[in-house]
Design a protein around this motif. Structure first.
Motif: not given
Length: 375
Positions: A270-274
């Motif tokens: 996933g990404n950092v925000e997720q």
């Protein structure tokens, strides 16, 4: 029992052009939120507290400012009491004396530095921010706090002559504070800046020549070649990385980390925000007996120790010599491997062609698995 923990901190102050690891440009508020989620992940997962090694990688973990770095170390601290090797990765420009004092206070006893080259033109080409003239002074300062220092060096750039490569090797081996050197060939990854720019890999024969030049120079200047890409002064082999090469299980926490537990490999994606929102996605892969056998050979044959035949029989309930007799005979005949009653190991030349030689083992494994399915 799992005895190794890898923690991924996916932040950097700038992005190196060859890098394709999970990483994000540093932002103070984002890092604060990331650490809260990391703390939650560490406390909710079942981790053995009898760990032997911890490795904090990235990214650049030391790009965190002092308060954040201390928070990270506090999160990890409950798992450090039995640890014998505790490593953190760093760039030269991100490691202040204040950070070094913190690292030492929390028990970190090994540091892995992204030196990459002693040539300023190459450093600029990679988008590294330190200068060649800074390297020895920074390493001397680090050594006054943490004496076990490893560095990475990269070869295989189109604008890197053998003379430039040899100069880096000479300067690295002449520094007594450097205890370990990882020597990596440049790989052009699709999602790296180099990949997007269309940078092409160098000729394979030139790359092999540079590998051999590096291998022989390091071996003749006090560094033992104990794994394909890794060299150490006596007693300074990486304990944590040997867990990977022995194909033992290990924990992985933090966005971008992977781990292995019994017959399951997993990764936090996933990404950092997720990740900050809900811990990211946990990808799991169930490993078949074939997967495990192939990967076990692939990892162990990277090392000077090679295959321990007793351990192999305990793990797979098979005799290594009986299983791979033809492949063993061919490789030994052509001086690509050595076979003793206790171990099977690749020669120096055999290591260079390991991926080619593994095909012979994989063909045997395919036949075995097909025969057993038919029974």
């Amino acid at each position: 029992m799992i005895e190794a923990l890898y923690i991924h901190i996916p932040f950097c102050e700038n992005i190196c052009y060859y890098c394709d690891f999970k990483r994000s440009v540093y932002n103070q508020e984002v890092v604060d939120a990331f650490l809260l989620q990391l703390d939650k992940e560490m406390t909710t997962r079942i981790l053995n507290k009898g760990l032997q090694t911890i490795y904090i990688g990235g990214g650049t973990p030391t790009c965190l400012h002092e308060t954040q770095l201390e928070k990270l170390l506090q999160i990890i601290q409950p798992y450090t009491h039995t640890v014998v090797e505790y490593t953190i990765e760093s760039n030269l420009e991100s490691i202040s004396n204040e950070k070094l004092e913190l690292l030492k206070a929390y028990g970190i006893n090994r540091i892995s530095l992204g030196v990459q080259s002693y040539d300023d033109d190459l450093l600029r080409y990679m988008n590294r921010k330190h200068k060649a003239a800074d390297i020895d002074a920074t390493i001397a300062r680090i050594a006054s706090y943490i004496s076990n220092i490893s560095i990475d060096l990269i070869y295989g750039f189109e604008n890197q002559s053998k003379e430039i490569w040899l100069d880096s090797l000479k300067k690295a081996t002449s520094n007594p504070n450097i205890k370990h050197i990882s020597m990596y060939s440049l790989t052009i990854e699709e999602n790296s800046v180099f990949g997007k720019q269309g940078v092409q890999p160098i000729d394979g024969d030139i790359e092999a020549d540079m590998y051999i030049l590096g291998r022989e120079y390091l071996k003749s200047h006090g560094f033992e070649h104990y794994e394909i890409a890794n060299y150490a002064r006596a007693g300074y082999e990486s304990k944590h990385n040997q867990v990977y090469w022995a194909y033992d299980d290990f924990y992985g926490v933090g966005l971008g980390a992977s781990g292995k537990d019994d017959h399951v490999r997993y990764a936090i994606t996933g990404n950092v925000e997720q990740y900050i929102k809900d811990g990211g996605e946990l990808f799991k892969e169930q490993l078949s007996e074939k997967d495990i056998l192939i990967e076990y050979l692939m990892m162990n044959l990277r090392t000077k120790k090679g295959i321990d035949k007793t351990k192999f029989k305990q793990k797979f309930k098979r005799n290594f010599d009986d299983l791979f007799d033809d492949a063993i005979e061919r490789l030994v005949l052509h001086h690509q491997a050595m076979n003793t009653p206790t171990n099977f190991t690749m020669s120096e030349d055999g290591m260079l062609l390991l991926h080619t030689h593994l095909v012979q083992f994989m063909e045997v494994i395919d036949i075995i698995m097909e025969d057993e399915q038919d029974v």
